[in-house]
Design a protein around this motif. Structure first.
Motif, PDB file in Angstrom:
ATOM      1  N   VAL A 158       0.877  -1.164   0.000  1.00  0.00           N
ATOM      2  CA  VAL A 158       0.000   0.000   0.000  1.00  0.00           C
ATOM      3  C   VAL A 158       0.917   1.217   0.000  1.00  0.00           C
ATOM      4  N   ARG A 159       0.790   2.064  -1.012  1.00  0.00           N
ATOM      5  CA  ARG A 159       1.673   3.223  -1.147  1.00  0.00           C
ATOM      6  C   ARG A 159       1.189   4.391  -0.308  1.00  0.00           C
ATOM      7  N   ASP A 160       2.131   5.210   0.107  1.00  0.00           N
ATOM      8  CA  ASP A 160       1.822   6.454   0.813  1.00  0.00           C
ATOM      9  C   ASP A 160       0.956   6.240   2.045  1.00  0.00           C
ATOM     10  N   SER A 161       1.237   5.199   2.798  1.00  0.00           N
ATOM     11  CA  SER A 161       0.487   4.953   4.024  1.00  0.00           C
ATOM     12  C   SER A 161       1.420   4.338   5.058  1.00  0.00           C
ATOM     13  N   LEU A 162       1.011   4.462   6.291  1.00  0.00           N
ATOM     14  CA  LEU A 162       1.772   3.835   7.359  1.00  0.00           C
ATOM     15  C   LEU A 162       1.781   2.318   7.199  1.00  0.00           C
ATOM     16  N   GLU A 163       0.649   1.773   6.751  1.00  0.00           N
ATOM     17  CA  GLU A 163       0.566   0.332   6.527  1.00  0.00           C
ATOM     18  C   GLU A 163       1.529  -0.099   5.420  1.00  0.00           C
ATOM     19  N   GLY A 164       1.595   0.672   4.365  1.00  0.00           N
ATOM     20  CA  GLY A 164       2.523   0.357   3.281  1.00  0.00           C
ATOM     21  C   GLY A 164       3.969   0.390   3.762  1.00  0.00           C
ATOM     22  N   LEU A 165       4.288   1.374   4.577  1.00  0.00           N
ATOM     23  CA  LEU A 165       5.636   1.470   5.138  1.00  0.00           C
ATOM     24  C   LEU A 165       5.915   0.280   6.046  1.00  0.00           C
ATOM     25  N   ARG A 166       4.943  -0.089   6.879  1.00  0.00           N
ATOM     26  CA  ARG A 166       5.112  -1.250   7.764  1.00  0.00           C
ATOM     27  C   ARG A 166       5.400  -2.506   6.958  1.00  0.00           C
ATOM     28  N   GLN A 167       4.647  -2.705   5.891  1.00  0.00           N
ATOM     29  CA  GLN A 167       4.838  -3.879   5.042  1.00  0.00           C
ATOM     30  C   GLN A 167       6.215  -3.872   4.382  1.00  0.00           C
ATOM     31  N   ARG A 168       6.603  -2.728   3.887  1.00  0.00           N
ATOM     32  CA  ARG A 168       7.909  -2.626   3.215  1.00  0.00           C
ATOM     33  C   ARG A 168       9.051  -2.875   4.188  1.00  0.00           C
ATOM     34  N   LEU A 169       8.948  -2.310   5.393  1.00  0.00           N
ATOM     35  CA  LEU A 169      10.002  -2.510   6.391  1.00  0.00           C
ATOM     36  C   LEU A 169      10.065  -3.959   6.859  1.00  0.00           C
TER      37      LEU A 169
END
Length: 123
Positions: A8-19
């Motif tokens: 999910v781009r441009d979201s905290l959830e997207g960042l969590r997934q990427r990290l």
């Protein structure tokens, strides 16, 4: 994030997934305990503070471009460790922030604290 899942781009959830995927790919989950991550977070926060040490209020708001670029990366480190810590503990940061704001709205009523630094109990 599972293979084939689109972040999910441009979201905290997207960042969590990427990290999480970043740590998984490097087999770093074993090191990413809440204890270790929170210690890393506070170390990065200290590095952020160093950029502002001895500056007056106005100078802290008007950083030169090179200094602002360094501060930007320190803020990113803090966010990364915060998101990783929350992920390890199963904390929804958005929900937690909303809950904390609601508590602060009760603790700091506008009519008592507007324009004042400190706690409502102190006034």
């Amino acid at each position: 994030m599972k293979p084939g899942d689109a972040p999910v781009r441009d979201s905290l959830e997207g960042l969590r997934q990427r990290l999480r995927a970043f740590a998984d790919a490097r087999d770093w989950e074993q090191f990413h305990s809440p204890k270790n991550l929170s210690m890393a977070l506070i170390a990065e926060a200290a590095e952020l503070v160093e950029h502002f040490q001895w500056l007056d209020q106005e100078a802290s708001r008007k950083l030169p471009a090179e200094k602002l670029a360094e501060v930007r990366l320190e803020l990113a480190d803090i966010l990364i460790y915060l998101v990783r810590t929350a992920d390890q503990l199963g904390v929804d940061l958005i929900a937690a922030a909303e809950d904390k704001i609601a508590l602060n709205e009760q603790r700091y009523p506008v009519d008592l604290v507007r324009g004042r630094a400190g706690r409502a109990e102190d006034f």
